[in-house]
Design a protein around this motif. Structure first.
Motif, PDB file in Angstrom:
ATOM      1  N   ARG A 190       0.832  -1.204   0.000  1.00 16.72           N
ATOM      2  CA  ARG A 190       0.000   0.000   0.000  1.00 16.72           C
ATOM      3  C   ARG A 190       0.864   1.251   0.000  1.00 16.72           C
ATOM      4  N   GLN A 191       1.980   1.222   0.748  1.00 14.05           N
ATOM      5  CA  GLN A 191       2.899   2.361   0.748  1.00 14.05           C
ATOM      6  C   GLN A 191       3.596   2.484  -0.603  1.00 14.05           C
ATOM      7  N   LEU A 192       4.019   1.355  -1.148  1.00 16.73           N
ATOM      8  CA  LEU A 192       4.755   1.354  -2.398  1.00 16.73           C
ATOM      9  C   LEU A 192       3.886   1.807  -3.565  1.00 16.73           C
ATOM     10  N   ILE A 193       2.663   1.350  -3.603  1.00 18.38           N
ATOM     11  CA  ILE A 193       1.780   1.741  -4.700  1.00 18.38           C
ATOM     12  C   ILE A 193       1.579   3.242  -4.689  1.00 18.38           C
ATOM     13  N   GLY A 194       1.331   3.793  -3.503  1.00 19.18           N
ATOM     14  CA  GLY A 194       1.154   5.236  -3.413  1.00 19.18           C
ATOM     15  C   GLY A 194       0.078   5.731  -4.350  1.00 19.18           C
ATOM     16  N   ASP A 195       0.339   6.865  -4.992  1.00 19.06           N
ATOM     17  CA  ASP A 195      -0.636   7.460  -5.897  1.00 19.06           C
ATOM     18  C   ASP A 195      -0.433   7.035  -7.349  1.00 19.06           C
ATOM     19  N   GLN A 196       0.682   6.347  -7.634  1.00 18.00           N
ATOM     20  CA  GLN A 196       0.961   5.955  -9.001  1.00 18.00           C
ATOM     21  C   GLN A 196       1.545   4.544  -9.019  1.00 18.00           C
ATOM     22  N   LEU A 197       1.227   3.794 -10.047  1.00 14.99           N
ATOM     23  CA  LEU A 197       1.734   2.431 -10.202  1.00 14.99           C
ATOM     24  C   LEU A 197       2.033   2.191 -11.675  1.00 14.99           C
ATOM     25  N   SER A 198       3.294   1.983 -11.992  1.00 16.56           N
ATOM     26  CA  SER A 198       3.671   1.747 -13.387  1.00 16.56           C
ATOM     27  C   SER A 198       3.204   0.361 -13.825  1.00 16.56           C
ATOM     28  N   ARG A 199       3.178   0.172 -15.107  1.00 16.13           N
ATOM     29  CA  ARG A 199       2.752  -1.119 -15.660  1.00 16.13           C
ATOM     30  C   ARG A 199       3.712  -2.235 -15.234  1.00 16.13           C
ATOM     31  N   GLY A 200       5.001  -1.966 -15.228  1.00 17.62           N
ATOM     32  CA  GLY A 200       5.995  -2.964 -14.831  1.00 17.62           C
ATOM     33  C   GLY A 200       5.854  -3.372 -13.375  1.00 17.62           C
ATOM     34  N   ARG A 201       5.685  -2.387 -12.497  1.00 10.54           N
ATOM     35  CA  ARG A 201       5.516  -2.695 -11.074  1.00 10.54           C
ATOM     36  C   ARG A 201       4.206  -3.431 -10.843  1.00 10.54           C
ATOM     37  N   CYS A 202       3.177  -3.064 -11.585  1.00 17.09           N
ATOM     38  CA  CYS A 202       1.891  -3.744 -11.479  1.00 17.09           C
ATOM     39  C   CYS A 202       2.032  -5.208 -11.881  1.00 17.09           C
ATOM     40  N   ASN A 203       2.731  -5.474 -12.957  1.00 12.76           N
ATOM     41  CA  ASN A 203       2.929  -6.849 -13.404  1.00 12.76           C
ATOM     42  C   ASN A 203       3.725  -7.652 -12.381  1.00 12.76           C
ATOM     43  N   GLU A 254      -4.621  -0.425 -22.318  1.00 15.40           N
ATOM     44  CA  GLU A 254      -4.824  -0.370 -23.769  1.00 15.40           C
ATOM     45  C   GLU A 254      -6.217   0.133 -24.130  1.00 15.40           C
ATOM     46  N   ALA A 255      -7.221  -0.276 -23.379  1.00 14.35           N
ATOM     47  CA  ALA A 255      -8.599   0.097 -23.706  1.00 14.35           C
ATOM     48  C   ALA A 255      -8.866   1.585 -23.494  1.00 14.35           C
ATOM     49  N   LEU A 256      -8.108   2.213 -22.611  1.00 14.22           N
ATOM     50  CA  LEU A 256      -8.352   3.629 -22.305  1.00 14.22           C
ATOM     51  C   LEU A 256      -7.324   4.562 -22.932  1.00 14.22           C
ATOM     52  N   ARG A 257      -6.461   4.033 -23.753  1.00 11.25           N
ATOM     53  CA  ARG A 257      -5.394   4.847 -24.337  1.00 11.25           C
ATOM     54  C   ARG A 257      -5.970   6.107 -24.958  1.00 11.25           C
ATOM     55  N   GLY A 258      -5.431   7.246 -24.570  1.00  9.75           N
ATOM     56  CA  GLY A 258      -5.863   8.521 -25.136  1.00  9.75           C
ATOM     57  C   GLY A 258      -7.058   9.134 -24.439  1.00  9.75           C
ATOM     58  N   GLU A 259      -7.779   8.368 -23.609  1.00  9.32           N
ATOM     59  CA  GLU A 259      -8.956   8.904 -22.941  1.00  9.32           C
ATOM     60  C   GLU A 259      -8.682   9.298 -21.491  1.00  9.32           C
ATOM     61  N   PHE A 260      -7.545   8.865 -20.970  1.00 10.61           N
ATOM     62  CA  PHE A 260      -7.220   9.145 -19.573  1.00 10.61           C
ATOM     63  C   PHE A 260      -5.787   9.636 -19.525  1.00 10.61           C
ATOM     64  N   ARG A 261      -5.574  10.774 -18.897  1.00 11.36           N
ATOM     65  CA  ARG A 261      -4.247  11.399 -18.908  1.00 11.36           C
ATOM     66  C   ARG A 261      -3.234  10.722 -18.001  1.00 11.36           C
ATOM     67  N   ASP A 262      -3.663  10.264 -16.836  1.00 15.15           N
ATOM     68  CA  ASP A 262      -2.705   9.710 -15.892  1.00 15.15           C
ATOM     69  C   ASP A 262      -3.037   8.253 -15.585  1.00 15.15           C
ATOM     70  N   TRP A 263      -2.619   7.376 -16.489  1.00 12.65           N
ATOM     71  CA  TRP A 263      -2.936   5.966 -16.354  1.00 12.65           C
ATOM     72  C   TRP A 263      -2.301   5.365 -15.105  1.00 12.65           C
ATOM     73  N   ASP A 264      -1.089   5.796 -14.724  1.00 12.88           N
ATOM     74  CA  ASP A 264      -0.422   5.251 -13.540  1.00 12.88           C
ATOM     75  C   ASP A 264      -1.229   5.539 -12.270  1.00 12.88           C
ATOM     76  N   GLU A 265      -1.876   6.682 -12.224  1.00  6.48           N
ATOM     77  CA  GLU A 265      -2.717   7.018 -11.073  1.00  6.48           C
ATOM     78  C   GLU A 265      -3.952   6.111 -11.021  1.00  6.48           C
ATOM     79  N   LEU A 266      -4.597   5.940 -12.160  1.00  4.37           N
ATOM     80  CA  LEU A 266      -5.772   5.064 -12.214  1.00  4.37           C
ATOM     81  C   LEU A 266      -5.380   3.617 -11.889  1.00  4.37           C
ATOM     82  N   ARG A 267      -4.235   3.174 -12.427  1.00  4.89           N
ATOM     83  CA  ARG A 267      -3.757   1.818 -12.161  1.00  4.89           C
ATOM     84  C   ARG A 267      -3.532   1.614 -10.660  1.00  4.89           C
TER      85      ARG A 267
END
Length: 156
Positions: A86-99, A126-139
Motif C-alpha cells: 500500500r505504501q509502495l503503490i502510493g498514488d501511481q503504479l507503473s505497468r511494470g511494477r503492477c505486473n 490499452e482500452a483507455l489509451r488517449g482517454e485518460f491522462r494519468d494511467w499510472d494514477e488510475l492503475r
C-alpha cells in the motif's frame, strides 16, 4: 537450464524456501564465485527479480564485510507485504511494477492464471489509451481496490 539470471534466481529461491527464518544472508562475492560471474550480474538478478512487488526486501552492504540479506515478505492478513504494498503503490503504479505484483499474487496461488490475465489486461491501459491522462494514477487506485477485495475475501 535457462540463462544465468534464471539459475541464480532459482538458487536463491530454493535457499529461501529451505530456511525457517524467512531470510537469508549471503556474500555477494561468494555467490558470484559459485556461478562464475561478476557481482554486477548478481545485482541485476536482485534488482529485477527480488523486488518488493514480487514480495522481497533486499538489504545490501558493499565492501570487504559486505553482505546481501534477502527477506521473503509474508502474505498474511496482517503481513508486512500488504503494508509495504500500500505504501509502495502510493498514488501511481507503473505497468511494470503492477505486473510484478500480479506475478507475486500468482506465485502465491492467491489468484489463478486466468484471474492474473484479467487483472493484467484491465490494468494494461490499452482500452483507455488517449482517454485518460494519468494511467499510472488510475492503475494505482484499481490495484488498491483489487488488494482490498482480496483481503476482504480472506485471500491475503
Amino acid at each position: 537450464m535457462g540463462n544465468l539470471a534464471d539459475r541464480i534466481e532459482e538458487y536463491l529461491k530454493r535457499i529461501l524456501e529451505q530456511t525457517s527464518e524467512g531470510y537469508i544472508i549471503l556474500q555477494r562475492s561468494e555467490l558470484a564465485g559459485e556461478f562464475d560471474c561478476v557481482p554486477s550480474q548478481i545485482n541485476y538478478v536482485l534488482d529485477t527479480r527480488f523486488t518488493v512487488e514480487r514480495g522481497y526486501l533486499v538489504e545490501s552492504r558493499r565492501g570487504g564485510g559486505g553482505y546481501l540479506r534477502i527477506v521473503r515478505l509474508g502474505l498474511g492478513l496482517e503481513g508486512q507485504y500488504q503494508q509495504i504494498m500500500r505504501q509502495l503503490i502510493g498514488d501511481q503504479l507503473s505497468r511494470g511494477r503492477c505486473n510484478g505484483l500480479v506475478d507475486r499474487l500468482l506465485d502465491e496461488e492467491l489468484v489463478t492464471v486466468r484471474e492474473a490475465a484479467l487483472i493484467r489486461g484491465i490494468l494494461a491501459g490499452e482500452a483507455l489509451r488517449g482517454e485518460f491522462r494519468d494511467w499510472d494514477e488510475l492503475r494505482a487506485r484499481l490495484m488498491k481496490a483489487i488488494l482490498t477485495t482480496l483481503s476482504r475475501d480472506d485471500l491475503l
